[in-house]
Design an enzyme around this catalytic site. Sequence first.
Site, PDB file in Angstrom:
ATOM      1  N   HIS A 302      -1.181   0.558  56.735  1.00  0.00           N
ATOM      2  CA  HIS A 302      -1.997   0.627  55.515  1.00  0.00           C
ATOM      3  C   HIS A 302      -3.473   0.497  55.862  1.00  0.00           C
ATOM      4  CE1 HIS A 302      -3.496  -0.385  51.462  1.00  0.00           C
ATOM      5  NE2 HIS A 302      -4.201  -1.305  52.097  1.00  0.00           N
ATOM      6  N   GLU A 303      -3.808  -0.478  56.711  1.00  0.00           N
ATOM      7  CA  GLU A 303      -5.216  -0.655  57.089  1.00  0.00           C
ATOM      8  C   GLU A 303      -5.739   0.579  57.823  1.00  0.00           C
ATOM      9  OE1 GLU A 303      -7.048  -3.111  56.040  1.00  0.00           O
ATOM     10  OE2 GLU A 303      -5.286  -3.928  55.033  1.00  0.00           O
ATOM     11  N   HIS A 306      -6.889   3.463  55.639  1.00  0.00           N
ATOM     12  CA  HIS A 306      -8.277   3.471  55.153  1.00  0.00           C
ATOM     13  C   HIS A 306      -9.176   4.263  56.101  1.00  0.00           C
ATOM     14  CE1 HIS A 306      -7.735   0.899  51.740  1.00  0.00           C
ATOM     15  NE2 HIS A 306      -7.243  -0.096  52.457  1.00  0.00           N
ATOM     16  N   GLU A 381      -6.896   2.069  47.733  1.00  0.00           N
ATOM     17  CA  GLU A 381      -5.738   1.263  48.119  1.00  0.00           C
ATOM     18  C   GLU A 381      -4.445   2.047  47.919  1.00  0.00           C
ATOM     19  OE1 GLU A 381      -5.662  -1.732  49.628  1.00  0.00           O
ATOM     20  OE2 GLU A 381      -7.840  -1.485  49.735  1.00  0.00           O
ATOM     21  N   ASP A 385      -1.825   3.144  50.899  1.00  0.00           N
ATOM     22  CA  ASP A 385      -0.378   2.912  50.784  1.00  0.00           C
ATOM     23  C   ASP A 385       0.393   4.220  50.963  1.00  0.00           C
ATOM     24  OD1 ASP A 385      -0.631   0.211  50.385  1.00  0.00           O
ATOM     25  OD2 ASP A 385      -0.373   0.282  48.213  1.00  0.00           O
TER      26      ASP A 385
END
Length: 448
Positions: A302-303, A306, A381, A385
Amino acid sequence: MAASLYDSLVHSLDALLPKGSSGVFPYKELVLGFMYIVFLWEEYLRYRHYRNLCSKVRPKALNDYVTEEQFQKAQAYGRDKAQFGLVESVFTQIQSTLTITMNFLPWLWTLSGDIMFRLAGYSSEYEITQSILFFVLLTVFSTVVSLPFSLYSTFVIEERHGFNKQTLGLFFSDMVKGHLVGGAIGMPFLAGFLKIIKIGGDNFFFYIWLFLVAFQLIMVSIYPTYIQPLFNQFQSLPEGELRTMIEALASRIHFPLTKLFVIDGSKRSGHSNAYFYGFFKNKRIVLFDTLLEHSNNEEISHELGHWACNHTLRMLAFNQVQIFAIFYLFSQFIHNKEMYISFGFTDSTPTLIGFLLFQFLYSPVESVIAFVANMLSRKYEFEADAFARDLGYAGSLASGLIKLQLKNLGTMNPDWLHSMYHRSHPELIERLNAIDHPAFRSKTEKVE
Protein backbone atom coordinates in the site's frame (compact mmCIF):
# COMPACT_ATOMS: atom_id res chain seq x y z
CA MET A 1 -5.95 43.63 -15.53
CA ALA A 2 -6.07 41.34 -12.48
CA ALA A 3 -4.95 44.18 -10.21
CA SER A 4 -7.65 46.52 -11.50
CA LEU A 5 -10.32 43.87 -10.98
CA TYR A 6 -9.04 43.31 -7.46
CA ASP A 7 -9.08 47.07 -6.72
CA SER A 8 -12.64 47.33 -8.03
CA LEU A 9 -13.74 44.46 -5.81
CA VAL A 10 -12.12 46.00 -2.74
CA HIS A 11 -13.71 49.41 -3.39
CA SER A 12 -17.12 47.78 -3.90
CA LEU A 13 -16.85 45.85 -0.64
CA ASP A 14 -15.58 48.95 1.13
CA ALA A 15 -18.71 50.83 0.01
CA LEU A 16 -21.12 48.06 0.97
CA LEU A 17 -19.76 46.97 4.33
CA PRO A 18 -19.95 49.14 7.46
CA LYS A 19 -16.94 50.79 9.03
CA GLY A 20 -15.76 49.86 12.50
CA SER A 21 -15.87 52.13 15.53
CA SER A 22 -12.46 53.56 14.59
CA GLY A 23 -13.70 54.53 11.13
CA VAL A 24 -11.74 51.80 9.31
CA PHE A 25 -12.87 48.64 7.59
CA PRO A 26 -13.92 46.17 10.36
CA TYR A 27 -11.31 43.48 9.69
CA LYS A 28 -11.22 42.46 13.34
CA GLU A 29 -14.98 42.00 13.54
CA LEU A 30 -15.02 39.96 10.31
CA VAL A 31 -12.24 37.69 11.61
CA LEU A 32 -14.07 37.11 14.89
CA GLY A 33 -17.30 36.40 13.04
CA PHE A 34 -15.73 33.86 10.69
CA MET A 35 -13.81 32.32 13.57
CA TYR A 36 -17.03 31.63 15.49
CA ILE A 37 -18.83 30.29 12.42
CA VAL A 38 -16.02 27.76 11.87
CA PHE A 39 -15.92 26.97 15.60
CA LEU A 40 -19.66 26.25 15.79
CA TRP A 41 -19.55 24.14 12.63
CA GLU A 42 -16.67 22.02 13.90
CA GLU A 43 -18.30 21.59 17.32
CA TYR A 44 -21.46 20.42 15.60
CA LEU A 45 -19.36 17.82 13.79
CA ARG A 46 -17.74 16.84 17.08
CA TYR A 47 -21.21 16.34 18.60
CA ARG A 48 -22.19 14.04 15.71
CA HIS A 49 -18.94 12.11 16.15
CA TYR A 50 -19.35 11.83 19.92
CA ARG A 51 -22.95 10.62 19.53
CA ASN A 52 -21.65 7.69 17.46
CA LEU A 53 -18.90 7.02 19.98
CA CYS A 54 -21.55 6.59 22.69
CA SER A 55 -23.26 3.81 20.76
CA LYS A 56 -23.09 0.38 22.40
CA VAL A 57 -24.05 -1.42 19.20
CA ARG A 58 -21.21 -2.86 17.17
CA PRO A 59 -21.61 -2.24 13.40
CA LYS A 60 -22.76 -5.43 11.72
CA ALA A 61 -20.11 -4.98 9.05
CA LEU A 62 -17.41 -5.59 11.65
CA ASN A 63 -18.96 -8.50 13.52
CA ASP A 64 -16.66 -11.02 11.84
CA TYR A 65 -13.50 -9.01 12.51
CA VAL A 66 -13.93 -7.15 15.80
CA THR A 67 -14.92 -8.61 19.17
CA GLU A 68 -17.33 -6.82 21.49
CA GLU A 69 -14.47 -6.09 23.90
CA GLN A 70 -12.30 -4.60 21.16
CA PHE A 71 -15.18 -2.44 19.96
CA GLN A 72 -15.90 -1.08 23.44
CA LYS A 73 -12.22 -0.28 24.02
CA ALA A 74 -12.08 1.68 20.76
CA GLN A 75 -15.29 3.52 21.65
CA ALA A 76 -13.95 4.47 25.10
CA TYR A 77 -10.69 5.76 23.62
CA GLY A 78 -12.59 7.78 21.04
CA ARG A 79 -14.89 9.30 23.70
CA ASP A 80 -11.95 10.32 25.86
CA LYS A 81 -10.26 12.02 22.91
CA ALA A 82 -13.47 13.75 21.83
CA GLN A 83 -14.19 15.08 25.33
CA PHE A 84 -10.63 16.32 25.69
CA GLY A 85 -10.80 17.85 22.22
CA LEU A 86 -13.92 19.80 23.20
CA VAL A 87 -12.26 21.29 26.28
CA GLU A 88 -9.13 22.17 24.32
CA SER A 89 -11.16 23.66 21.47
CA VAL A 90 -13.24 25.87 23.79
CA PHE A 91 -10.11 27.04 25.59
CA THR A 92 -8.37 27.81 22.29
CA GLN A 93 -11.43 29.73 21.08
CA ILE A 94 -11.51 31.85 24.23
CA GLN A 95 -7.75 32.42 24.03
CA SER A 96 -7.96 33.46 20.37
CA THR A 97 -10.87 35.80 21.10
CA LEU A 98 -8.98 37.49 23.94
CA THR A 99 -5.81 37.68 21.86
CA ILE A 100 -7.66 39.61 19.17
CA THR A 101 -10.01 41.74 21.28
CA MET A 102 -7.43 42.69 23.93
CA ASN A 103 -4.79 43.61 21.31
CA PHE A 104 -2.28 41.06 22.63
CA LEU A 105 -0.19 41.10 19.47
CA PRO A 106 0.41 44.89 19.52
CA TRP A 107 1.38 44.61 23.19
CA LEU A 108 3.81 41.75 22.51
CA TRP A 109 5.30 43.60 19.53
CA THR A 110 5.90 46.67 21.71
CA LEU A 111 7.40 44.47 24.44
CA SER A 112 9.81 42.86 21.99
CA GLY A 113 10.90 46.33 20.84
CA ASP A 114 11.47 47.46 24.43
CA ILE A 115 13.54 44.35 25.21
CA MET A 116 15.56 44.79 22.02
CA PHE A 117 16.33 48.41 22.88
CA ARG A 118 17.32 47.61 26.48
CA LEU A 119 19.54 44.66 25.54
CA ALA A 120 21.18 45.98 22.37
CA GLY A 121 20.19 49.60 22.04
CA TYR A 122 18.41 48.86 18.74
CA SER A 123 15.49 51.04 17.69
CA SER A 124 12.43 50.06 15.67
CA GLU A 125 14.33 50.39 12.41
CA TYR A 126 15.80 46.94 13.14
CA GLU A 127 12.52 45.33 12.18
CA ILE A 128 13.89 41.88 11.33
CA THR A 129 15.67 41.62 14.70
CA GLN A 130 12.51 42.71 16.50
CA SER A 131 10.48 40.21 14.46
CA ILE A 132 12.76 37.35 15.52
CA LEU A 133 12.46 38.39 19.17
CA PHE A 134 8.68 38.66 18.79
CA PHE A 135 8.65 35.17 17.26
CA VAL A 136 10.63 33.78 20.21
CA LEU A 137 8.33 35.41 22.79
CA LEU A 138 5.21 34.21 20.98
CA THR A 139 6.61 30.66 20.82
CA VAL A 140 7.38 30.68 24.56
CA PHE A 141 3.89 31.96 25.33
CA SER A 142 2.22 29.35 23.10
CA THR A 143 4.30 26.55 24.61
CA VAL A 144 3.45 27.53 28.19
CA VAL A 145 -0.26 27.85 27.42
CA SER A 146 -0.48 24.52 25.55
CA LEU A 147 1.74 22.56 27.98
CA PRO A 148 -1.05 21.41 30.34
CA PHE A 149 -3.02 20.05 27.38
CA SER A 150 0.01 18.21 26.00
CA LEU A 151 0.74 16.69 29.42
CA TYR A 152 -2.86 15.60 29.95
CA SER A 153 -3.15 14.11 26.47
CA THR A 154 0.07 12.12 26.85
CA PHE A 155 0.09 11.09 30.50
CA VAL A 156 -3.64 10.71 31.15
CA ILE A 157 -5.51 9.81 27.95
CA GLU A 158 -2.74 7.95 26.09
CA GLU A 159 -1.56 6.38 29.36
CA ARG A 160 -5.06 5.25 30.30
CA HIS A 161 -5.47 3.39 27.02
CA GLY A 162 -2.01 1.81 27.01
CA PHE A 163 -0.34 3.90 24.30
CA ASN A 164 2.03 6.18 26.20
CA LYS A 165 5.52 4.74 26.64
CA GLN A 166 7.52 7.87 27.45
CA THR A 167 8.58 9.29 30.81
CA LEU A 168 8.24 12.89 31.96
CA GLY A 169 11.98 13.28 31.45
CA LEU A 170 11.78 12.15 27.84
CA PHE A 171 8.74 14.37 27.25
CA PHE A 172 10.52 17.52 28.41
CA SER A 173 13.78 16.48 26.74
CA ASP A 174 11.94 16.18 23.42
CA MET A 175 10.28 19.55 23.99
CA VAL A 176 13.57 21.33 24.73
CA LYS A 177 15.38 19.67 21.82
CA GLY A 178 12.47 20.46 19.53
CA HIS A 179 12.57 24.14 20.42
CA LEU A 180 16.35 24.33 20.10
CA VAL A 181 16.30 22.69 16.67
CA GLY A 182 13.28 24.78 15.67
CA GLY A 183 15.03 27.95 16.75
CA ALA A 184 18.28 27.07 15.01
CA ILE A 185 16.37 26.55 11.77
CA GLY A 186 13.43 28.92 12.28
CA MET A 187 15.27 32.13 13.14
CA PRO A 188 17.55 32.18 10.06
CA PHE A 189 14.56 31.12 7.97
CA LEU A 190 12.46 33.97 9.34
CA ALA A 191 15.25 36.47 8.73
CA GLY A 192 15.59 35.30 5.12
CA PHE A 193 11.82 35.29 4.68
CA LEU A 194 11.44 38.90 5.83
CA LYS A 195 14.51 40.09 3.93
CA ILE A 196 13.19 38.70 0.64
CA ILE A 197 9.86 40.45 1.17
CA LYS A 198 11.69 43.70 1.91
CA ILE A 199 13.82 43.62 -1.23
CA GLY A 200 11.41 41.77 -3.52
CA GLY A 201 9.25 44.75 -4.39
CA ASP A 202 5.68 44.27 -5.59
CA ASN A 203 6.53 40.81 -6.95
CA PHE A 204 7.97 39.52 -3.68
CA PHE A 205 5.37 36.71 -3.65
CA PHE A 206 7.18 34.96 -6.52
CA TYR A 207 10.60 35.15 -4.84
CA ILE A 208 9.15 34.00 -1.52
CA TRP A 209 7.55 31.05 -3.26
CA LEU A 210 10.91 30.05 -4.80
CA PHE A 211 12.55 30.47 -1.38
CA LEU A 212 9.97 28.19 0.27
CA VAL A 213 10.26 25.55 -2.46
CA ALA A 214 14.04 25.45 -1.93
CA PHE A 215 13.62 25.35 1.86
CA GLN A 216 11.13 22.47 1.71
CA LEU A 217 13.37 20.42 -0.57
CA ILE A 218 16.32 20.99 1.75
CA MET A 219 14.29 20.03 4.83
CA VAL A 220 12.93 16.89 3.18
CA SER A 221 16.54 15.90 2.50
CA ILE A 222 18.08 16.69 5.88
CA TYR A 223 15.24 15.94 8.32
CA PRO A 224 15.36 12.11 8.18
CA THR A 225 19.17 12.05 8.12
CA TYR A 226 20.16 14.77 10.58
CA ILE A 227 17.15 15.89 12.62
CA GLN A 228 15.00 12.84 13.37
CA PRO A 229 18.03 10.86 14.67
CA LEU A 230 18.19 13.46 17.47
CA PHE A 231 14.91 11.99 18.73
CA ASN A 232 14.90 8.38 17.49
CA GLN A 233 17.43 5.63 16.91
CA PHE A 234 17.61 4.26 13.38
CA GLN A 235 18.69 0.68 12.78
CA SER A 236 18.84 -1.36 9.62
CA LEU A 237 15.96 -3.82 9.37
CA PRO A 238 17.46 -7.21 10.29
CA GLU A 239 17.68 -9.99 7.74
CA GLY A 240 14.62 -12.16 7.80
CA GLU A 241 11.31 -12.93 6.18
CA LEU A 242 9.94 -9.36 6.37
CA ARG A 243 13.04 -7.80 4.84
CA THR A 244 13.14 -10.41 2.08
CA MET A 245 9.46 -9.82 1.25
CA ILE A 246 9.83 -6.04 1.15
CA GLU A 247 12.92 -6.18 -1.06
CA ALA A 248 11.22 -8.65 -3.41
CA LEU A 249 8.15 -6.45 -3.69
CA ALA A 250 10.26 -3.33 -4.31
CA SER A 251 12.12 -5.17 -7.06
CA ARG A 252 8.86 -6.41 -8.57
CA ILE A 253 7.47 -2.88 -9.05
CA HIS A 254 10.89 -1.29 -9.75
CA PHE A 255 10.86 0.81 -6.57
CA PRO A 256 14.45 2.15 -6.16
CA LEU A 257 14.88 0.95 -2.57
CA THR A 258 18.35 1.57 -1.14
CA LYS A 259 17.87 1.17 2.63
CA LEU A 260 15.37 -0.31 5.11
CA PHE A 261 15.25 1.18 8.61
CA VAL A 262 13.49 0.53 11.90
CA ILE A 263 13.11 3.34 14.43
CA ASP A 264 12.33 3.02 18.13
CA GLY A 265 8.87 4.58 18.12
CA SER A 266 7.88 2.29 21.00
CA LYS A 267 9.82 4.38 23.53
CA ARG A 268 7.19 7.10 23.15
CA SER A 269 3.97 5.50 21.92
CA GLY A 270 2.26 2.22 21.13
CA HIS A 271 0.84 3.63 17.90
CA SER A 272 2.25 2.34 14.61
CA ASN A 273 3.48 4.06 11.47
CA ALA A 274 5.64 3.65 8.36
CA TYR A 275 6.85 5.94 5.58
CA PHE A 276 9.36 6.28 2.78
CA TYR A 277 11.51 9.21 1.73
CA GLY A 278 14.26 10.19 -0.67
CA PHE A 279 14.66 11.59 -4.16
CA PHE A 280 15.02 9.93 -7.53
CA LYS A 281 16.89 6.59 -7.31
CA ASN A 282 17.59 6.80 -3.59
CA LYS A 283 14.43 5.73 -1.73
CA ARG A 284 14.40 4.56 1.88
CA ILE A 285 11.63 2.88 3.86
CA VAL A 286 11.26 3.47 7.61
CA LEU A 287 9.18 1.17 9.83
CA PHE A 288 8.27 1.91 13.45
CA ASP A 289 9.22 -1.01 15.68
CA THR A 290 5.61 -1.08 16.93
CA LEU A 291 4.59 -2.09 13.40
CA LEU A 292 6.87 -5.12 13.10
CA GLU A 293 4.76 -7.54 15.12
CA HIS A 294 1.90 -7.42 12.61
CA SER A 295 3.45 -5.84 9.50
CA ASN A 296 3.48 -7.81 6.29
CA ASN A 297 4.30 -7.46 2.63
CA GLU A 298 0.73 -6.54 1.77
CA GLU A 299 0.70 -3.43 3.97
CA ILE A 300 4.01 -2.27 2.54
CA SER A 301 2.53 -2.68 -0.92
CA HIS A 302 0.00 0.00 0.00
CA GLU A 303 2.77 2.45 0.91
CA LEU A 304 4.61 1.66 -2.30
CA GLY A 305 1.34 2.23 -4.15
CA HIS A 306 1.61 5.91 -3.19
CA TRP A 307 4.96 6.02 -4.98
CA ALA A 308 3.74 4.09 -8.02
CA CYS A 309 0.76 6.45 -8.42
CA ASN A 310 2.90 9.59 -7.95
CA HIS A 311 0.80 10.69 -4.98
CA THR A 312 3.70 12.39 -3.22
CA LEU A 313 4.51 14.52 -6.24
CA ARG A 314 0.86 15.35 -6.81
CA MET A 315 0.37 16.50 -3.23
CA LEU A 316 3.59 18.48 -3.45
CA ALA A 317 2.28 20.23 -6.56
CA PHE A 318 -1.08 20.90 -4.85
CA ASN A 319 0.71 22.42 -1.85
CA GLN A 320 2.92 24.59 -4.04
CA VAL A 321 -0.08 26.05 -5.86
CA GLN A 322 -1.69 26.76 -2.50
CA ILE A 323 1.44 28.43 -1.12
CA PHE A 324 1.83 30.58 -4.23
CA ALA A 325 -1.80 31.70 -3.96
CA ILE A 326 -1.40 32.55 -0.27
CA PHE A 327 1.57 34.82 -0.85
CA TYR A 328 0.02 36.41 -3.91
CA LEU A 329 -3.05 37.32 -1.85
CA PHE A 330 -0.81 38.50 0.99
CA SER A 331 0.95 40.84 -1.45
CA GLN A 332 -2.43 42.55 -1.93
CA PHE A 333 -2.77 43.19 1.82
CA ILE A 334 0.78 43.87 2.97
CA HIS A 335 0.45 47.64 2.60
CA ASN A 336 -3.16 47.81 3.81
CA LYS A 337 -2.85 50.18 6.78
CA GLU A 338 -6.51 49.76 7.70
CA MET A 339 -5.86 46.07 8.42
CA TYR A 340 -3.09 46.95 10.86
CA ILE A 341 -5.11 49.72 12.50
CA SER A 342 -8.14 47.45 12.91
CA PHE A 343 -6.03 45.04 14.98
CA GLY A 344 -4.42 47.75 17.11
CA PHE A 345 -1.21 48.52 15.19
CA THR A 346 -1.60 52.29 14.87
CA ASP A 347 2.06 53.32 14.69
CA SER A 348 3.77 50.68 12.54
CA THR A 349 3.14 48.10 9.82
CA PRO A 350 5.72 45.35 10.42
CA THR A 351 5.86 42.66 7.75
CA LEU A 352 5.67 39.68 10.11
CA ILE A 353 2.64 41.16 11.84
CA GLY A 354 1.02 41.80 8.48
CA PHE A 355 1.43 38.14 7.57
CA LEU A 356 -0.06 37.00 10.90
CA LEU A 357 -3.04 39.32 10.46
CA PHE A 358 -3.51 38.14 6.88
CA GLN A 359 -3.60 34.56 8.15
CA PHE A 360 -6.51 35.54 10.39
CA LEU A 361 -8.34 36.81 7.30
CA TYR A 362 -7.39 33.79 5.24
CA SER A 363 -8.43 31.19 7.84
CA PRO A 364 -11.96 30.57 6.43
CA VAL A 365 -10.43 29.88 3.00
CA GLU A 366 -7.83 27.69 4.67
CA SER A 367 -10.60 25.56 6.19
CA VAL A 368 -12.05 24.97 2.74
CA ILE A 369 -8.62 24.17 1.28
CA ALA A 370 -7.95 21.72 4.12
CA PHE A 371 -11.22 19.96 3.30
CA VAL A 372 -10.25 19.74 -0.39
CA ALA A 373 -6.81 18.39 0.60
CA ASN A 374 -8.45 15.73 2.78
CA MET A 375 -10.72 14.68 -0.08
CA LEU A 376 -7.70 14.40 -2.36
CA SER A 377 -5.77 12.43 0.25
CA ARG A 378 -8.70 10.02 0.73
CA LYS A 379 -8.81 9.46 -3.03
CA TYR A 380 -5.10 8.64 -3.01
CA GLU A 381 -5.56 6.18 -0.14
CA PHE A 382 -8.17 4.31 -2.17
CA GLU A 383 -5.81 4.27 -5.16
CA ALA A 384 -2.93 2.91 -3.06
CA ASP A 385 -5.23 0.18 -1.70
CA ALA A 386 -6.29 -0.65 -5.25
CA PHE A 387 -2.63 -0.91 -6.24
CA ALA A 388 -2.03 -3.50 -3.51
CA ARG A 389 -5.25 -5.30 -4.41
CA ASP A 390 -4.29 -5.54 -8.08
CA LEU A 391 -0.96 -7.06 -7.08
CA GLY A 392 -2.96 -9.91 -5.54
CA TYR A 393 -2.89 -8.82 -1.89
CA ALA A 394 -6.59 -7.99 -1.32
CA GLY A 395 -7.35 -10.43 1.48
CA SER A 396 -4.09 -9.91 3.32
CA LEU A 397 -4.29 -6.13 2.99
CA ALA A 398 -7.78 -6.17 4.49
CA SER A 399 -6.49 -8.32 7.35
CA GLY A 400 -3.58 -5.92 7.90
CA LEU A 401 -5.88 -2.89 7.97
CA ILE A 402 -8.10 -4.55 10.57
CA LYS A 403 -5.09 -5.44 12.75
CA LEU A 404 -3.77 -1.89 12.53
CA GLN A 405 -7.19 -0.46 13.39
CA LEU A 406 -7.44 -2.70 16.44
CA LYS A 407 -3.91 -1.94 17.59
CA ASN A 408 -4.48 1.82 17.37
CA LEU A 409 -8.04 1.62 18.77
CA GLY A 410 -9.27 3.47 15.71
CA THR A 411 -12.88 4.60 15.42
CA MET A 412 -15.13 1.67 14.54
CA ASN A 413 -18.40 3.58 14.25
CA PRO A 414 -17.55 6.92 12.56
CA ASP A 415 -19.94 9.70 11.64
CA TRP A 416 -19.73 10.15 7.87
CA LEU A 417 -19.83 13.96 7.91
CA HIS A 418 -17.22 14.33 10.64
CA SER A 419 -15.02 11.82 8.86
CA MET A 420 -15.37 13.49 5.46
CA TYR A 421 -14.47 16.92 6.88
CA HIS A 422 -11.63 15.99 9.25
CA ARG A 423 -10.07 12.73 8.13
CA SER A 424 -7.34 12.46 5.51
CA HIS A 425 -7.84 8.67 5.35
CA PRO A 426 -11.05 6.75 4.53
CA GLU A 427 -12.61 4.81 7.38
CA LEU A 428 -11.96 1.08 7.77
CA ILE A 429 -15.33 -0.01 6.39
CA GLU A 430 -14.94 2.21 3.32
CA ARG A 431 -11.51 0.75 2.59
CA LEU A 432 -12.66 -2.84 3.06
CA ASN A 433 -15.53 -2.27 0.66
CA ALA A 434 -13.21 -0.72 -1.92
CA ILE A 435 -10.65 -3.53 -1.64
CA ASP A 436 -13.34 -6.16 -2.23
CA HIS A 437 -13.08 -8.12 -5.50
CA PRO A 438 -13.69 -11.77 -6.48
CA ALA A 439 -10.46 -13.10 -4.98
CA PHE A 440 -11.23 -11.39 -1.69
CA ARG A 441 -14.95 -12.18 -1.75
CA SER A 442 -14.20 -15.87 -1.93
CA LYS A 443 -12.75 -15.65 1.57
CA THR A 444 -15.08 -13.18 3.25
CA GLU A 445 -18.45 -11.62 2.64
CA LYS A 446 -18.53 -8.04 1.43
CA VAL A 447 -18.45 -5.53 4.26
CA GLU A 448 -21.52 -3.31 4.38
